[in-house]
Scaffold this motif. Structure first.
Motif: not given
Length: 129
Positions: A78-88, A90-93
């Motif tokens: 359903e989705w892929i979620e990516v976490f960045k070191k700076d706290g950002k 993004v969730r891609i449906p």
């Protein structure tokens, strides 16, 4: 450090709730407490759920599974979620018929974790740091 949200699922109707700020009480749906989703991190012999993270020419490519995950009407990511070191974050449906992958403009070295959600087999995570 990235503050991840917690995810809860109703075992009766399938509702998923994202908790971005923890408070008190119990989440309830369909008259019963919701189940906290626990991230799976190993894919015991079935290489179709763990995110695969690869450096790309202009960022990072993320595929779900070393063998591509099915993307059928009744079984898909359903989705892929990516976490960045700076706290950002993004969730891609994704939708049935899509490829179980995405490309983002962030470099692999800037990422801390990738999560993917399979509508049948739940939440999967790959930590990168």
């Amino acid at each position: 450090m990235t503050q991840k949200s917690e995810l809860y699922k109703c075992e009766i109707c399938g509702n998923i709730v994202e908790v971005t700020h923890e408070g008190g009480g119990t989440l309830v749906c369909c008259g019963q407490p919701m189940t906290k989703m626990v991230e799976k991190t190993t894919d015991a012999g079935n290489e179709k759920h763990l995110p695969v993270v690869e450096k790309a020419e202009h960022g990072t490519t993320i595929r779900v599974g070393s063998v591509p995950h099915p993307m059928e009407e009744n079984h898909y990511i359903e989705w892929i979620e990516v976490f960045k070191k700076d706290g950002k974050v993004v969730r891609i449906p994704l939708h049935p018929g899509d490829k179980p992958e995405t490309h983002i403009g962030w470099s692999v070295g800037d990422l801390t974790e990738v999560r993917a959600y399979c509508n049948v087999h739940g939440l999967w995570s790959k930590k990168l740091v």
